[in-house]
Design a protein around this motif. Structure first.
Motif, PDB file in Angstrom:
ATOM      1  N   MET A   1      57.913  45.345  -1.681  1.00 18.67           N
ATOM      2  CA  MET A   1      58.361  44.561  -0.527  1.00 18.67           C
ATOM      3  C   MET A   1      57.248  44.375   0.483  1.00 18.67           C
ATOM      4  N   THR A   2      57.276  43.262   1.070  1.00 19.42           N
ATOM      5  CA  THR A   2      56.292  42.880   2.065  1.00 19.42           C
ATOM      6  C   THR A   2      56.143  43.910   3.185  1.00 19.42           C
ATOM      7  N   SER A   3      57.265  44.287   3.768  1.00 20.21           N
ATOM      8  CA  SER A   3      57.195  45.133   4.952  1.00 20.21           C
ATOM      9  C   SER A   3      56.611  46.500   4.605  1.00 20.21           C
ATOM     10  N   VAL A   4      56.925  46.996   3.401  1.00 25.37           N
ATOM     11  CA  VAL A   4      56.385  48.281   2.967  1.00 25.37           C
ATOM     12  C   VAL A   4      54.869  48.193   2.885  1.00 25.37           C
ATOM     13  N   TYR A   5      54.417  47.122   2.226  1.00 23.58           N
ATOM     14  CA  TYR A   5      52.981  46.929   2.085  1.00 23.58           C
ATOM     15  C   TYR A   5      52.336  46.813   3.458  1.00 23.58           C
ATOM     16  N   ALA A   6      52.975  45.993   4.323  1.00 24.48           N
ATOM     17  CA  ALA A   6      52.382  45.743   5.631  1.00 24.48           C
ATOM     18  C   ALA A   6      52.225  47.041   6.421  1.00 24.48           C
ATOM     19  N   SER A   7      53.208  47.927   6.275  1.00 28.95           N
ATOM     20  CA  SER A   7      53.118  49.150   7.053  1.00 28.95           C
ATOM     21  C   SER A   7      52.026  50.066   6.485  1.00 28.95           C
ATOM     22  N   ARG A   8      51.674  49.856   5.205  1.00 25.49           N
ATOM     23  CA  ARG A   8      50.602  50.669   4.629  1.00 25.49           C
ATOM     24  C   ARG A   8      49.235  50.056   4.868  1.00 25.49           C
TER      25      ARG A   8
ATOM     26  N   PRO B   1      45.980  49.340   6.264  1.00 25.85           N
ATOM     27  CA  PRO B   1      45.228  50.091   7.283  1.00 25.85           C
ATOM     28  C   PRO B   1      44.926  49.269   8.526  1.00 25.85           C
ATOM     29  N   ARG B   2      45.006  47.930   8.397  1.00 24.64           N
ATOM     30  CA  ARG B   2      44.719  47.098   9.560  1.00 24.64           C
ATOM     31  C   ARG B   2      45.927  46.950  10.465  1.00 24.64           C
ATOM     32  N   ASP B   3      47.092  47.378   9.956  1.00 24.36           N
ATOM     33  CA  ASP B   3      48.305  47.239  10.745  1.00 24.36           C
ATOM     34  C   ASP B   3      48.227  48.145  11.963  1.00 24.36           C
ATOM     35  N   ARG B   4      48.596  47.598  13.119  1.00 28.66           N
ATOM     36  CA  ARG B   4      48.488  48.380  14.344  1.00 28.66           C
ATOM     37  C   ARG B   4      49.848  48.740  14.915  1.00 28.66           C
ATOM     38  N   GLY B   5      50.633  47.759  15.204  1.00 37.04           N
ATOM     39  CA  GLY B   5      51.863  48.044  15.955  1.00 37.04           C
ATOM     40  C   GLY B   5      53.081  48.355  15.103  1.00 37.04           C
ATOM     41  N   GLY B   6      52.939  48.394  13.757  1.00 35.11           N
ATOM     42  CA  GLY B   6      54.120  48.613  12.932  1.00 35.11           C
ATOM     43  C   GLY B   6      54.914  47.336  12.751  1.00 35.11           C
ATOM     44  N   PRO B   7      55.977  47.418  11.937  1.00 30.75           N
ATOM     45  CA  PRO B   7      56.709  46.207  11.558  1.00 30.75           C
ATOM     46  C   PRO B   7      57.382  45.492  12.730  1.00 30.75           C
ATOM     47  N   ALA B   8      57.696  46.200  13.799  1.00 29.93           N
ATOM     48  CA  ALA B   8      58.411  45.554  14.897  1.00 29.93           C
ATOM     49  C   ALA B   8      57.489  44.698  15.762  1.00 29.93           C
ATOM     50  N   GLN B   9      56.215  44.975  15.705  1.00 25.51           N
ATOM     51  CA  GLN B   9      55.290  44.198  16.535  1.00 25.51           C
ATOM     52  C   GLN B   9      54.936  42.895  15.837  1.00 25.51           C
ATOM     53  N   PRO B  10      55.120  41.745  16.504  1.00 20.79           N
ATOM     54  CA  PRO B  10      54.790  40.483  15.842  1.00 20.79           C
ATOM     55  C   PRO B  10      53.329  40.459  15.412  1.00 20.79           C
ATOM     56  N   LEU B  11      53.066  39.810  14.279  1.00 24.51           N
ATOM     57  CA  LEU B  11      51.680  39.693  13.849  1.00 24.51           C
ATOM     58  C   LEU B  11      50.957  38.715  14.775  1.00 24.51           C
ATOM     59  N   LEU B  12      51.699  37.688  15.178  1.00 21.81           N
ATOM     60  CA  LEU B  12      51.095  36.706  16.079  1.00 21.81           C
ATOM     61  C   LEU B  12      52.048  36.487  17.239  1.00 21.81           C
ATOM     62  N   SER B  13      51.496  36.481  18.425  1.00 24.96           N
ATOM     63  CA  SER B  13      52.319  36.304  19.598  1.00 24.96           C
ATOM     64  C   SER B  13      51.604  35.313  20.509  1.00 24.96           C
ATOM     65  N   VAL B  14      52.250  34.182  20.745  1.00 26.51           N
ATOM     66  CA  VAL B  14      51.612  33.073  21.454  1.00 26.51           C
ATOM     67  C   VAL B  14      52.378  32.822  22.738  1.00 26.51           C
ATOM     68  N   ARG B  15      51.652  32.806  23.873  1.00 25.43           N
ATOM     69  CA  ARG B  15      52.344  32.614  25.142  1.00 25.43           C
ATOM     70  C   ARG B  15      51.721  31.478  25.938  1.00 25.43           C
ATOM     71  N   ASP B  16      52.523  30.471  26.218  1.00 26.06           N
ATOM     72  CA  ASP B  16      52.101  29.394  27.124  1.00 26.06           C
ATOM     73  C   ASP B  16      50.820  28.704  26.715  1.00 26.06           C
ATOM     74  N   LEU B  17      50.639  28.532  25.450  1.00 25.60           N
ATOM     75  CA  LEU B  17      49.413  27.912  24.949  1.00 25.60           C
ATOM     76  C   LEU B  17      49.358  26.450  25.401  1.00 25.60           C
ATOM     77  N   THR B  18      48.244  26.068  25.973  1.00 24.35           N
ATOM     78  CA  THR B  18      48.106  24.713  26.518  1.00 24.35           C
ATOM     79  C   THR B  18      46.732  24.152  26.214  1.00 24.35           C
ATOM     80  N   ARG B  19      46.732  22.904  25.748  1.00 23.87           N
ATOM     81  CA  ARG B  19      45.471  22.206  25.589  1.00 23.87           C
ATOM     82  C   ARG B  19      45.698  20.716  25.849  1.00 23.87           C
ATOM     83  N   HIS B  20      45.046  20.200  26.846  1.00 22.87           N
ATOM     84  CA  HIS B  20      45.091  18.763  27.128  1.00 22.87           C
ATOM     85  C   HIS B  20      43.761  18.151  26.730  1.00 22.87           C
TER      86      HIS B  20
END
Ligand code: ATP
Ligand code: ATP
Ligand code: SF4
Ligand code: SF4
Ligand code: MG
Ligand code: MG
Lengths: 352, 337
Positions: A1-8, A10-29
């Protein structure tokens, strides 16, 4: 399973509950240069991406849909830092990129991109094996090792290395080239792949092959996908969650079943209803929407969809609706005054 | 208009019918020093006035070349066209250059995927429509302008009068496509050829243009040949569908029939590999491999290298057209007449 692998991983930091990508108010004009006819006129500003926020959980596929020019590719390029944002924040596994956080180089290792144009990211003068091995070599992998890995990846994307490794991009079909691009994106063992219209240029029979391949690779390599497409059927097929964009804004986001079964935003509903039916006995008689998407240079005030919306009222021109759910903790969010309690729209639910 | 005797292919009965188009054994080859590309390899069909035939096929299957051959829009030096094409009584392949000029626009006209290729960027939409009318019908400029306005209204361009003065780049993609349709209809053609006119448009605009074309066809009684690679588009607009593979029609029939009971393994594969609602969580039934190289077309059934049912005989001889009622044809040995 994906989540099992992800938790193993070594680059994983925050564990499964932490989003891999978190984008806030991204703006480009984009400020447009004055054209030949523009002398004396003020140059326009394209609000390509305007305050976009979302997260991508580890192991999931987030689909992004929307019509041409709504800002899908710009969002992808901003995430990859191929262009710089005007403002906003991107966290990769909880870490900011650059400025004391994760190095850009390391971020690019963990996040890769596949483009619609299968020629775009392949060097026409390199055999495809060398194109795939190129980035790992740049990142310090010994040449022989990188080449061997490239051949493994060719096999993984269904191209027999003996037959294909020494071919040049022009000696491949579109579907084969897109497989090479996917192999190239996998070469640095990324955790997230941003796929910008990866099958849009392919024929249906070949599209199906590549979609199957993407699903297999996702499982085998424990990947997370951001999948951009204007094809609603394809997005429904691959995504766990779906985000709908209109003129640089997120208008709706939620689990795939919720978006397709009970869309809340009038634009999402119209977009879904615009799909031609495959049943000639149930033809459409009226188009769900009239007109084209408005010019992104001068988007309408308030809700940007109001010029095409059958439910627009005064409040829609005055205030821009915020993304909100129907109850606390709702994973299904829409940006429409009709779904926001107490917005002042006649169809809005009462406050409660 | 000619009166021809049409052999009704499903019943075998002879019935008189006024045919708008009758294409027999059309072949198109592109010859160069390096290779001969066999783009169209024996295509036959008929079209009644007011009928919509959709040619469905993947990239490179010969859809555009077929349409261009009907208008003789292919480079004459390198192209060998054989067979016969009769449209509204004209023997198209025998038309003189001046007769061909007259034919294009007035008898048959064509719309394309990318309107910018057909529109002239330095003239206003109004001028382009009016000039087309004047060239063909020799009417006064005032009369041509009046017709141009009518046409923009016909294709439902909002604020049509103002739009007459617009240059192509000032219009959105959807309006540009409407303007191109207006130009194509300027001289009241009997046959409209449409080469993926909605492929480059957004979903919400595509359906508008499809419904517009359907309405125009009803009102003007034109025949339409519409090329697409999208099954959904065919489902929305076709009366009949022809599925094209490697330059041949491998299956044709009424749209409901072909969609519900595809006979040819390629058509079946195409439907199985088309992503639609309800497939989530399943594996798509992809067709393995890729279409053949048209400069090295295999003998026999061109689909054989990708076909799960191929037998030795498929590779030896081109399968015959097999006809099933009502009006359903497939070129495959598995289909019994
Ligand atoms: N470098 C640039 N300079 C000026 N405008 C730009 C630039 N890049 C993108 N834009 C504009 O930003 C808007 C969003 O473009 P973007 O490519 O992100 O759209 P998209 O959703 O990917 O569309 P498509 O479905 O056509 O690929 C468009 O109006 C586009 O013209
Ligand atoms: N002028 C030409 N000279 C040589 N070959 C050509 C020429 N025009 C088309 N071809 C070839 O003929 C074949 C059929 O092309 P055609 O344009 O009809 O395909 P199509 O079915 O319209 O595909 P698409 O869906 O990609 O538009 C292709 O192999 C193409 O490369
Ligand atoms: S906010 Fe108003 S204009 Fe916008 S989608 Fe909702 S009802 Fe329509
Ligand atoms: S003729 Fe033979 S190879 Fe061709 S489609 Fe039919 S079974 Fe397959
Ligand atoms: Mg894009
Ligand atoms: Mg074509």
């Amino acid at each position: 399973m994906t989540s099992v692998y992800a938790s193993r991983d070594p680059r994983d930091r925050g564990g499964p509950a932490q989003p891999l990508l978190s984008v806030r108010d991204l703006t480009r004009h984009f400020v447009l240069a004055r054209g030949v006819f523009g002398l004396g006129r003020s140059a326009g500003v394209v609000r390509a991406v305007d305050g976009v926020s979302f997260t991508v959980a580890k192991g999931e596929t987030l689909g992004i849909v929307g019509e041409s020019g709504c800002g899908k590719s710009t969002t992808a390029r901003l995430l990859m830092r191929l262009i710089e944002p005007d403002s906003g924040e991107v966290l990769f596994d909880g870490e900011t990129v650059g400025g004391g956080g994760m190095e850009l180089r390391e971020m690019r290792r963990q996040m890769q991109m596949v483009f619609q144009d299968s020629y775009a990211s392949l060097n026409p003068r390199l055999p495809i094996e060398d194109s795939i091995a190129f980035a790992p070599i740049v990142h310090g992998v010994p040449k022989a090792r990188a080449r061997a890995k490239a051949r493994e990846l060719l096999a993984a994307v269904g191209l027999a290395p003996d037959q294909f490794a020494q071919r040049y991009p022009h000696q491949l079909s579109g579907g084969q080239r897109q497989r090479v691009n996917i192999a190239r994106a996998l070469a640095l063992e990324p955790r997230l792949i941003v796929l910008d219209e990866p099958v849009s240029a392919l024929d249906k029979s070949v599209e199906a092959q590549v979609l199957n391949l993407l699903l297999d690779l996702k499982r085998d390599f424990a990947l997370t996908y951001l999948f951009i497409s204007h094809d609603l059927n394809v997005v429904q097929f691959v995504s766990d969650r779906v985000l709908v964009m209109y003129l640089g804004r997120v208008v709706e986001v939620g689990p795939v079943e919720a978006i397709y079964r009970t869309p809340r935003h009038p634009y999402t509903r119209a977009l879904l209803a615009s799909r031609p039916s495959m049943d000639p006995g149930r033809r459409m008689t009226e188009p769900p929407l009239s007109g084209d998407p408005p010019n992104p240079i001068n988007p309408p005030s308030g809700c940007r969809f109001r010029t095409r919306c059958a439910f627009a009222e005064g409040v829609c021109a005055e205030r821009e609706p915020a993304l909100s759910g129907s109850f606390t903790g709702d994973a299904h969010l829409a940006a429409c005054h009709m779904t926001a309690a107490g917005s002042g729209h006649s169809q809005a639910p009462g406050r409660g | 208009m000619t009166t021809t005797v049409m052999r009704d292919t499903d019943t075998g009965a002879e019935q008189p019918a006024r045919l708008l188009a009758e294409v027999r054994d059309l072949t198109v080859r592109f010859v160069s020093r390096e290779a001969t590309v066999h783009a169209v390899n024996g295509v036959s069909f008929t079209l009644a006035p007011g009928e919509v035939l959709v040619i469905l096929g993947e990239s490179g299957s010969g859809k555009s070349v077929t349409l261009r051959a009907l208008m003789r829009l292919l480079p004459p030096k390198r192209t060998v066209i054989e067979g016969s094409v009769r449209i509204a009584g004209h023997d198209v392949l025998a038309l003189s250059p001046t007769a061909l000029e007259e034919f294009r626009g007035a008898v048959a006209s064509m719309i394309f995927q990318e309107p910018m290729t057909a529109l002239d960027p330095v003239f206003t939409i109004g001028t382009q429509i009016a000039e087309t009318i004047i060239r063909h019908e020799g009417v006064s400029r005032a009369e041509a302008d009046r017709r141009a306005l009518e046409l923009l209204e016909l294709v439902q361009i909002p604020s049509a009068r103002r739009r007459l003065a617009a240059y192509p780049h000032e219009l959105s993609g959807g309006l540009r496509q409407r303007a191109m349709i207006a130009i194509a209809l300027a001289c009241r053609p009997k046959l409209l050829l449409a080469d993926e006119p909605t492929t480059a448009l957004d979903a919400t605009v595509q359906i508008q243009i499809l419904l517009l074309l359907r309405k125009l066809k009803e009102e003007l009684g034109m025949g339409v040949i519409f090329v697409t690679h999208d099954l959904g588009v065919a489902g929305e607009i076709a009366d009949r569908v022809a599925v094209m593979y490697a330059g041949r029609f491998v299956e044709s029939g009424e749209v409901g029939e072909v969609m519900k009971r595809p006979l040819h393994p390629y058509t079946q594969g195409l439907m199985g590999s088309t992503v639609h609602a309800g497939l989530r969580g399943t594996r798509l039934a992809a067709i393995p491999g890729a279409p053949p190289d048209l400069s090295r077309l295999p003998p026999g059934c061109a689909f054989a290298p990708r076909c799960a049912f191929a037998e030795p005989v498929c590779r030896e001889r081109l399968p015959e057209e097999m006809h099933l009622p009502p009006r359903h044809m497939a070129r495959c040995i598995r289909v019994a007449a």
